[in-house]
Write an enzyme that holds these catalytic residues in place. Sequence first.
Site, short mmCIF file in Angstrom:
data_model
loop_
_atom_site.label_atom_id
_atom_site.label_comp_id
_atom_site.label_asym_id
_atom_site.label_seq_id
_atom_site.Cartn_x
_atom_site.Cartn_y
_atom_site.Cartn_z
CE LYS A 35 5.42 -2.47 6.67
NZ LYS A 35 4.07 -3.08 6.62
CE1 TYR A 261 12.46 26.44 24.15
CE2 TYR A 261 12.84 24.15 23.57
CZ TYR A 261 13.06 25.49 23.34
OH TYR A 261 13.87 25.89 22.31
C1 LIG Z 1 4.02 -4.30 7.21
C2 LIG Z 1 3.31 -5.45 6.61
C3 LIG Z 1 3.72 -6.76 6.88
C4 LIG Z 1 4.78 -7.09 7.91
O1 LIG Z 1 4.23 -6.96 9.19
P1 LIG Z 1 5.10 -7.30 10.50
O2 LIG Z 1 4.12 -7.23 11.60
O3 LIG Z 1 6.14 -6.24 10.60
O4 LIG Z 1 5.68 -8.65 10.30
C5 LIG Z 1 3.09 -7.78 6.20
N1 LIG Z 1 2.10 -7.52 5.31
C6 LIG Z 1 1.67 -6.27 5.05
C7 LIG Z 1 0.57 -6.07 4.08
C8 LIG Z 1 2.24 -5.20 5.69
O5 LIG Z 1 1.82 -3.96 5.44
#
Ligand SMILES: *Cc1c(COP(=O)(O)O)cnc(C)c1O
Length: 365
Positions: A35, A261
């Site tokens: 993702k 800045y």
């Molecule tokens: C992002 C996510 C994962 C993976 O988590 P990590 O800590 O990056 O391994 C797994 N399950 C869900 C539902 C997630 O949103």
Amino acid sequence: MHRSWVEISRGRIARNYRSVRAAVGPGVEVAGVVKADAYGHGAVEVARVLEAEGAQWLAVSSVEEGIGLRRSGVAARILVMAGFLRDEGEALVDARLTPVVHSVEEIAGLERIGRPIAFHLKIDSGMARLGTRARAKWIASAVAVCRRARLEGLMTHFASAADFSSPQTEEQEARFDEVRARLAEAGVRPEWVHMASTNAVAWDRRSTWRNMVRVGHALYGYVSPARGAAPARVLDVQPALAWKARILAVKDLPEGAPVGYGGSFRAPRPLRAGVLALGYADGLPHRLSGKGKVLAAGKPAAILGPVSMDLTTVDLSLAPELGPGDEVTILGEGLDAQQIARAAGTISYAVLCGISPRVHRVYVE
Ligand SMILES: *Cc1c(COP(=O)(O)O)cnc(C)c1O
């Protein structure tokens, strides 16, 4: 020549994936979480690496992310974890995506599409984010009337799997298992059961591994530090991404010269300043202003004054041999995303996901 770029090692991602598989052993499927553009590493590239390693399952957040992978020719099963909208049903089926369903109403909604589709159901076992809190008997009756929609997996997600000073994970696991047992009594026995992500794998919560784990952070080389009386870590992974930027200009500043800045930061002594070709629009956290560092010729170079949108000034006093066009390391050997996150008051996930699309992605073996 790029102003700022990341080098992503395919080999590292492949090795990290193999390490996760070795840690959980045979009989446990490892779904690769890609993702958010694979946490900034490039979802399509990472998906290809994982498919070449034999991954059968990938996981994304949205239908849009899933469609992007399909359009690039990714053939593995794709779990859409973070919900879908009412008008995305057809697109889910067309792209052969596997949605995670978060309510009894959504089960009926999938059935109404009128086309065969497998789905996973998420139980809210105590995180109060997505997932159903419905009684098992309502879930079972919603599943029982389905002809086209098929419950293939049952899952939950942990809020604090790296925290061994809290009983929350054990409580979540117990609540999940109670729902699962009730569903089984009602004849509902999905083939996939999964709850663990990186922390529950790395910190050896093996009772949660069941027959699938969903791992993101570890693929990219990170495991969150544990709290409390944690068991020995069972997973060894290494960061797969290094982030570089060019020096645009160098200049010698007298003591007291205001930098950037606001004019409130002043050179604490005479120093050699370097102006870097990146800023917060590239994802360098603004919170690193006056706090963070980069590595110049392997030596620490403090960030001087505010990080601005496209430029950042650093102290090159320890690397006076560097000049315009030379590169510095924003993140890499000796300075990882967790160290940057600590300095910026954020988390490594956010540092990686924050690297903006305008930073070039370069893939190396
Ligand atoms: C992002 C996510 C994962 C993976 O988590 P990590 O800590 O990056 O391994 C797994 N399950 C869900 C539902 C997630 O949103």
